[in-house]
Structure formats: structure tokens, C-alpha cells
Write a protein that holds these residues in place. Structure first.
Motif, PDB file in Angstrom:
ATOM      1  N   ARG A 104       0.871  -1.371  -0.317  1.00  0.00           N
ATOM      2  CA  ARG A 104       0.308  -0.460   0.295  1.00  0.00           C
ATOM      3  C   ARG A 104       0.667   1.345   0.331  1.00  0.00           C
ATOM      4  NH1 ARG A 104      -2.832   3.458   3.117  1.00  0.00           N
ATOM      5  NH2 ARG A 104      -1.840   2.175   5.484  1.00  0.00           N
ATOM      6  N   LEU A 107       3.453   0.576  -2.893  1.00  0.00           N
ATOM      7  CA  LEU A 107       3.547   0.798  -4.661  1.00  0.00           C
ATOM      8  C   LEU A 107       2.152   1.871  -5.044  1.00  0.00           C
ATOM      9  CD1 LEU A 107       3.479  -0.296  -7.077  1.00  0.00           C
ATOM     10  CD2 LEU A 107       2.305  -2.064  -6.713  1.00  0.00           C
ATOM     11  N   ASP A 108       1.245   1.559  -4.094  1.00  0.00           N
ATOM     12  CA  ASP A 108      -0.040   1.961  -4.602  1.00  0.00           C
ATOM     13  C   ASP A 108       0.021   4.184  -3.989  1.00  0.00           C
ATOM     14  OD1 ASP A 108      -1.381  -0.106  -5.101  1.00  0.00           O
ATOM     15  OD2 ASP A 108      -1.833  -0.564  -2.785  1.00  0.00           O
ATOM     16  N   ARG A 111       2.328   5.022  -6.640  1.00  0.00           N
ATOM     17  CA  ARG A 111       1.194   5.473  -8.060  1.00  0.00           C
ATOM     18  C   ARG A 111       0.243   6.177  -7.515  1.00  0.00           C
ATOM     19  NH1 ARG A 111      -2.411   0.685  -9.761  1.00  0.00           N
ATOM     20  NH2 ARG A 111      -3.300   1.776 -11.549  1.00  0.00           N
ATOM     21  N   ARG A 118       0.386  13.663 -12.489  1.00  0.00           N
ATOM     22  CA  ARG A 118      -0.424  13.402 -13.955  1.00  0.00           C
ATOM     23  C   ARG A 118      -1.458  14.442 -13.690  1.00  0.00           C
ATOM     24  NH1 ARG A 118      -3.380   8.304 -15.948  1.00  0.00           N
ATOM     25  NH2 ARG A 118      -3.676   9.384 -17.577  1.00  0.00           N
ATOM     26  N   MET A 161       8.861  -2.111  -9.101  1.00  0.00           N
ATOM     27  CA  MET A 161       7.694  -1.582  -9.585  1.00  0.00           C
ATOM     28  C   MET A 161       7.704  -0.182  -8.942  1.00  0.00           C
ATOM     29  SD  MET A 161       5.119  -4.625  -8.205  1.00  0.00           S
ATOM     30  CE  MET A 161       3.713  -4.096  -9.231  1.00  0.00           C
ATOM     31  N   ALA A 162       7.752   0.283  -8.384  1.00  0.00           N
ATOM     32  CA  ALA A 162       7.657   1.619  -7.972  1.00  0.00           C
ATOM     33  C   ALA A 162       8.630   2.707  -9.538  1.00  0.00           C
ATOM     34  CB  ALA A 162       8.368   2.184  -6.877  1.00  0.00           C
ATOM     35  N   LEU A 165       7.689   2.137 -12.581  1.00  0.00           N
ATOM     36  CA  LEU A 165       6.154   2.802 -13.165  1.00  0.00           C
ATOM     37  C   LEU A 165       6.315   4.606 -13.485  1.00  0.00           C
ATOM     38  CD1 LEU A 165       3.011   2.682 -12.552  1.00  0.00           C
ATOM     39  CD2 LEU A 165       3.233   2.891 -10.175  1.00  0.00           C
ATOM     40  N   TYR A 169       5.346   7.253 -16.069  1.00  0.00           N
ATOM     41  CA  TYR A 169       5.098   8.570 -16.269  1.00  0.00           C
ATOM     42  C   TYR A 169       6.811   9.562 -16.915  1.00  0.00           C
ATOM     43  CZ  TYR A 169       0.759   7.156 -13.840  1.00  0.00           C
ATOM     44  OH  TYR A 169      -0.564   6.495 -13.307  1.00  0.00           O
TER      45      TYR A 169
ATOM     46  N   PHE B  99      -3.724   4.504 -22.102  1.00  0.00           N
ATOM     47  CA  PHE B  99      -2.616   4.306 -20.257  1.00  0.00           C
ATOM     48  C   PHE B  99      -3.264   3.893 -19.363  1.00  0.00           C
ATOM     49  CE2 PHE B  99      -0.373   6.202 -16.576  1.00  0.00           C
ATOM     50  CZ  PHE B  99       0.749   5.358 -16.731  1.00  0.00           C
ATOM     51  N   LEU B 103      -3.526   0.455 -17.299  1.00  0.00           N
ATOM     52  CA  LEU B 103      -2.381  -0.349 -16.036  1.00  0.00           C
ATOM     53  C   LEU B 103      -3.946  -0.630 -15.484  1.00  0.00           C
ATOM     54  CD1 LEU B 103      -1.221   2.955 -14.541  1.00  0.00           C
ATOM     55  CD2 LEU B 103      -0.512   0.675 -14.560  1.00  0.00           C
ATOM     56  N   ARG B 111      -3.425  -7.869 -10.766  1.00  0.00           N
ATOM     57  CA  ARG B 111      -2.879  -7.586  -8.824  1.00  0.00           C
ATOM     58  C   ARG B 111      -4.235  -8.613  -7.934  1.00  0.00           C
ATOM     59  NH1 ARG B 111      -1.834  -2.669  -6.058  1.00  0.00           N
ATOM     60  NH2 ARG B 111      -1.842  -3.712  -3.384  1.00  0.00           N
ATOM     61  N   VAL B 157       6.503  -2.024 -19.407  1.00  0.00           N
ATOM     62  CA  VAL B 157       6.358  -1.245 -18.555  1.00  0.00           C
ATOM     63  C   VAL B 157       5.312  -2.196 -16.762  1.00  0.00           C
ATOM     64  CG1 VAL B 157       6.008   0.191 -16.518  1.00  0.00           C
ATOM     65  CG2 VAL B 157       6.912   0.607 -18.577  1.00  0.00           C
ATOM     66  N   ALA B 160       6.206  -6.368 -16.939  1.00  0.00           N
ATOM     67  CA  ALA B 160       7.498  -6.428 -16.281  1.00  0.00           C
ATOM     68  C   ALA B 160       6.945  -5.893 -14.368  1.00  0.00           C
ATOM     69  CB  ALA B 160       8.621  -5.031 -16.262  1.00  0.00           C
ATOM     70  N   MET B 161       5.906  -5.245 -13.758  1.00  0.00           N
ATOM     71  CA  MET B 161       5.617  -5.078 -12.688  1.00  0.00           C
ATOM     72  C   MET B 161       4.689  -6.145 -12.809  1.00  0.00           C
ATOM     73  SD  MET B 161       4.840  -1.253 -12.948  1.00  0.00           S
ATOM     74  CE  MET B 161       3.890  -1.165 -11.381  1.00  0.00           C
ATOM     75  N   LEU B 164       7.083  -9.064 -11.696  1.00  0.00           N
ATOM     76  CA  LEU B 164       7.636  -9.014 -10.164  1.00  0.00           C
ATOM     77  C   LEU B 164       6.633  -9.146  -8.811  1.00  0.00           C
ATOM     78  CD1 LEU B 164       9.354  -5.329 -10.713  1.00  0.00           C
ATOM     79  CD2 LEU B 164      11.134  -7.444  -9.692  1.00  0.00           C
TER      80      LEU B 164
END
Lengths: 335, 335
Positions: A104, A107-108, A111, A118, A161-162, A165, A169, B99, B103, B111, B157, B160-161, B164
Motif C-alpha cells: 500500500r 507501491l500504491d 502511484r 499527472r 515496481m515503483a 512506474l 510516467y 494508458f 494499467l 494483482r 512496463v 514487467a511490474m 515482479l
């Protein structure tokens, strides 16, 4: 400009904040010696307030909240937020024990941060701290920029993973990301952390402080270290560097010092004598040993140096910096 | 045993389903020639029904739903679900254009699937299709198992995530994951797909079919190919292989055939004459060219072969397989 630090109450966040306040400004480019732009607001986000608050400063705004909560980030990030240092993380040992929490936040949370940037559309600079833990498995003596990642812990997986990402981005122009893979940052002041490598600080810090220090790994274990002082300097450099200098590769493996635990103990004896060495208790911990020994003990730093990042001269220099920064009384006693 | 295929209405999902129904059973081990276990239920999950449904079969259950919707997965997966083929994906060109959708399906869908398996607690075998697209940047002539990933597309990407994440869920014992990195699968029947490499099928399929085929890349572009026939065989092998044979490394780079677009056209002429070649229209597309040329055109397949995976003999064999499987009339005409 506004600057945001996530994990702002953490050790590195606090130290970075002090440095930024002292500096007062950040440059938009390192290459052309561009004019530094004043920091008008420094937002420190964390789940709990810092143990010892920063000195009063009109530029500082302390915010309590969860980095994985998008509403919190939306409140803090606007188009004036030029630089974000994303340090908030669940560290290696804790992410191994608390899988959902690690996912959480690591990663989350990342994101959510990327998504808010963004949505704002102003392409802020985002400095992210990744780690030695993204590596693992069969590794060459010296890890290269093109060595494959094979993380052996949930923390390493989440950081990898981060990284991916943030790379995407950045490629898409949503943020201007800069990923720093940090060696183990030691010697840290304060209390043990949730990092599997927490002992690397502890065996120096506690032992010099007259307390028992637990070492969960064997003396031959190699680690790759960076002092807090240099870590902060690298974070600042990462925020000032030109995007063009990075090219499409947003990741930098920061310089470190490769040392064994035995060598660390040897150094400890120089600063605290045999008394300090005697305070180290060897209590093997299989989980910690497995995680720490999966990390590289050295990697190629050509790219980092070329980009303007610098590390410590030696482990001796690291301990010396710790004593100077955190134990001025010990320094005086030695003088 | 129950078997689930996500993306079950897709080309590969449908073809795999036919193969599994014909086989009727899957082995729990390849090494000890274990007894095959009958497939009692084959669930095909997809967002829309297949264009041409499978023949009536009491074992087949077609379900419509979104793979990123956890409630859907909870309805379909129970402790009897022994093998899951996770093929559902937004392909490369589409994930670059859409995009958020990419995701959601490629990352969040994977997940959600992992989380439902974890909640069930029965450690099912999970076969996941990854791709050449996880590679990119400066690549060696032949990519090795330890070549670093540097994906240059959102699709790469996201894959790849997912790799992992599956690795970590496998290490923690939540699933028994098997990740196959597929070459470009061609020649596919049917209509063009959302893959950047869709042309690799199109320039053979459309041209042999009397239609105009658009080629968006230059003739010198190298690609790494696997026939649908062999891809399905590899998926089955992946589901039957012993976890011990994989060790801690859950990823297998599948065998492929390295060919250039010019060589493909040359082969096309053998099957369809100059008439077919004349149907290929060269319309450069910068985005497609950039994505496809970032992929490796060959990788080391030692590990795959040792594990029992096999690819095609040549591009000629790939086209021949396509003609046999999909154009029996053409075959007859040639005979």
C-alpha cells in the motif's frame, strides 16, 4: 517554488528539510549554473509528527496524512509544487513482515503521487529513493547498470515496481522523475528502524552510546554504505540535475562504500575502544541474514559520478561524519 | 481439476482451450511422468464472448466479466481451481494509446487475480504471459537471462511490474507462478490486434488472403517470433512443469525464431507468390516502429530448452503451420 517531502518526519526527510531550509533555494539546472530559485514553502508530509520538530520557520508546513490517500496528496500538490522528494516507505524488514502495508505505501503510495502529479499537468521534478534491495539472486562481483533486477524481498519488489512506474510516467511526460538507488544509509542517529539493515547503524550508534547493540548477521557479511550527510547531498543533486543529462534512463545507482561487518567493528574500536566492541551482541536472525546477503555489496558508480553525485571516502569517514554530526560531545572528548 | 483461462475469448485463449479439451487432462509433474489429472471444468473469462464459440462441451463454462474486478474472480476461483492461465491483457499499441486501461487490466487485473488466489489459500499454479516488450534500451546482440529490463512502452512496463508481483507472491507461497516471456506470436488468424507487432501476422495473413496488408516498419526490422501452435504447447508445458525445476526464478524466456521483415516477405512469396507480396503496403508508423524496434530480436533459450520448452524450426515452419492450421484450402491448392 514549493517543495514537498513525503516521509517528511522520517530521519532522512528531517535531515533533508534542514538542509533545504539552510540552502533556501534549489537550482533548475546544474549544467548552466542557473540562478537558484527560492523555496517559498516546504511541505513535510508524514503519518505522524517528527520526534523532535524542526526549528520555527515560516516556510515550513507540517502535514499529517497517508501518502497512499490521494485526497491528502491533492490537498498538498499544486502547479507551484516544483520538486517532490518521495521518501515515504515501509522499510525492508517491516515490508517483509507486513506485506499488505508494504504494497500500500511502497507501491500504491507512489502511484497515487504520480497520478496527482499527472492530473496537475505541470510536470514536477520527482526524486524517488530506491534501494540495493531491487537486486538479488546470482550477482556479479560488481553490479553494473545493466545487471538484471531479481529482488528477494517484498520491499525490493515494491521498489522495483515503483521504479518502473516512475520511468513510464517520466517517459510519457507526466512527471520528471529521478530515481536514486541508495546504498544502506548509515550511520543513522535515533532508534532502530524497520530496515533489515538497521543493525548497520546500530552496531556503531548503540555501541558508542554505551548501550548493547545487536548484530543479526555474520561478521563476513558485506554491505554497501552511504552516510546520511552524503545521502542528503545526493537528493539535492538529483533535484537540480538536468533531465537531458539523465536521458531516457531515470535511474542512478549512487556511490557507496563496500565494507564487511568485521571491518565496521574494527572501525568501531578506533572510535570507542574495546569497550564499545564488547557491547556488540551477535544474535543471528535468519530472515535478516537472508535479506541483507541478497543485496549487492558493490556496484559500478561511473554514471553517478559523471552526473555529479558523490559518496563517502571510506567507512572511517562515515563514522567520523556520524560522530561530528550527532555526537559532538564524543568529538570533544577525543580532541 | 478446474482450470481458468483469463482472456479466454482471445485468440490464444481459445486455441489453448481447444487444446486442453482435446487433451482432457493436465499432469502435476513433468519430471516423474505423474498421472494426468482430468480437467473437470474449464472456465473461460473475458469481457466479451468469443467471435466463434467453442463446440458444445459440458466441461466448458464461459463467463463474461472484467479481470480487474475482484468480485468476478472471487466467483470463478475456488480451492479446486488448480491451474490458471492468465492471458487477459491490453496489448502493446493499445496500452500505449490507452494508458489507464492498460494499467487497470495489465497491472490491477494481475494483482486482483493474485489477491483472490492468496485469499483462497490453496497455492494454485498460475501461468502468466509476459513479453519481449519488458526489454528495451541498449541491448546485447543476444539477450541473456540476466540482461536488465528497460521497457520502452507502457505495455512493457506493466508486464514487467506484473512479473515482479507474481515472483513475490510465488516466493511468499501465495501462488505457484510461472511467467513465460513470449516472442511475438505470429502468424495469428483473424483480424489485426492491439499489439504493435500485429503487422507480423497481417503481412502474411492478409496478403495470403487476397487483402491489402499494411507494414508500418522497415524491412530491416528484426523480430523474434513464435507460432501459435508452439505458444499453446509452451503454455501447457508451463502448467505441468515442477516448481522445483524453476527454482526461485519464475521467469522463462521462451524459444523463438529471429527474422527480419524482409525475410518474412521472402517467405511470403514462397507461399503466395509475387501477387501476395504485391499486397503489402509500406506505411511507416513512428510509434509502432519505435516500440517494435526497442524489443530484442533474439534471446538465449538455454534455460527454456532445459526446462522442456520448444519453439519453431524456422520462419518457414511458422508460415507452414499457419497454412496447415488456418488455410487448409490453400494447402490443398498447393498439394
Amino acid at each position: 517554488m514549493k517543495v514537498l517531502i513525503t516521509g517528511g518526519a522520517g530521519f532522512l526527510g528531517q535531515r533533508l528539510a534542514r538542509d533545504l531550509l539552510a540552502r533556501g533555494a534549489l537550482r533548475k539546472t546544474l549544467q548552466n549554473a542557473g540562478t537558484p530559485e527560492p523555496i517559498t514553502e516546504l511541505i513535510l508530509l508524514d503519518t505522524t509528527p517528527a520526534a523532535s520538530p524542526l526549528p520555527d520557520d515560516a516556510r515550513v508546513r507540517v502535514e499529517t496524512g497517508d501518502v497512499a490517500d490521494r485526497a491528502v496528496l491533492e490537498r498538498l500538490i499544486d502547479t507551484e509544487t516544483a520538486v517532490i522528494f518521495h521518501l515515504a516507505a515501509i522499510l525492508s524488514a517491516e515490508a517483509e513482515a507486513e506485506f499488505d502495508l508494504g504494497l500500500r505505501i511502497n507501491l500504491d503510495g507512489t502511484r497515487a503521487l504520480l497520478e496527482v502529479c499527472r492530473a496537475r499537468g505541470h510536470h514536477p521534478r520527482l526524486v524517488f529513493t530506491s534501494s540495493v534491495a531491487v537486486y538479488g539472486g546470482a550477482l556479479p562481483e560488481e553490479v553494473q547498470d545493466d545487471t538484471a533486477l531479481d529482488p528477494q524481498s517484498s520491499y525490493g519488489v515494491q521498489k522495483a515496481m515503483a521504479e518502473l512506474l516512475i520511468g513510464d510516467y517520466s517517459r510519457r511526460g507526466f512527471v520528471d522523475g529521478r530515481v536514486l538507488r541508495l546504498p544502506t544509509v548509515a550511520v543513522r542517529p535515533g532508534r532502530p528502524s524497520g530496515a533489515a539493515s538497521s543493525f548497520a547503524s546500530g552496531i556503531v550508534r548503540e555501541a558508542l552510546n554505551g548501550e548493547t547493540a545487536v548484530c543479526p548477521v555474520s561478521g563476513s557479511t558485506s554491505i554497501w554504505l552511504l552516510s546520511p550527510r552524503k545521502a542528503v547531498q545526493c537528493l539535492v543533486t538529483a533535484s537540480e540535475i538536468d533531465a537531458q543529462a539523465l536521458g531516457t534512463r531515470r535511474i542512478v545507482n549512487l556511490p557507496g562504500v563496500s565494507t564487511t561487518v568485521d571491518e565496521m567493528i574494527e572501525e568501531l574500536s578506533k572510535f570507542g575502544g574495546l569497550k564499545a566492541v564488547g557491547r556488540v551482541e551477535w544474535v543471528p536472525d535468519e530472515v535478516i541474514e537472508r535479506i541483507v546477503s541478497s543485496w549487492p555489496s558493490s556496484w559500478n558508480v561511473t554514471r553517478a559520478k559523471k552526473l555529479g553525485f558523490s559518496g563517502d571516502a571510506s567507512f572511517h569517514a562515515i563514522v567520523k561524519a556520524y560522530v561530528e554530526d550527532e555526537l559532538p560531545w564524543a568529538e570533544k572528548k577525543r580532541a
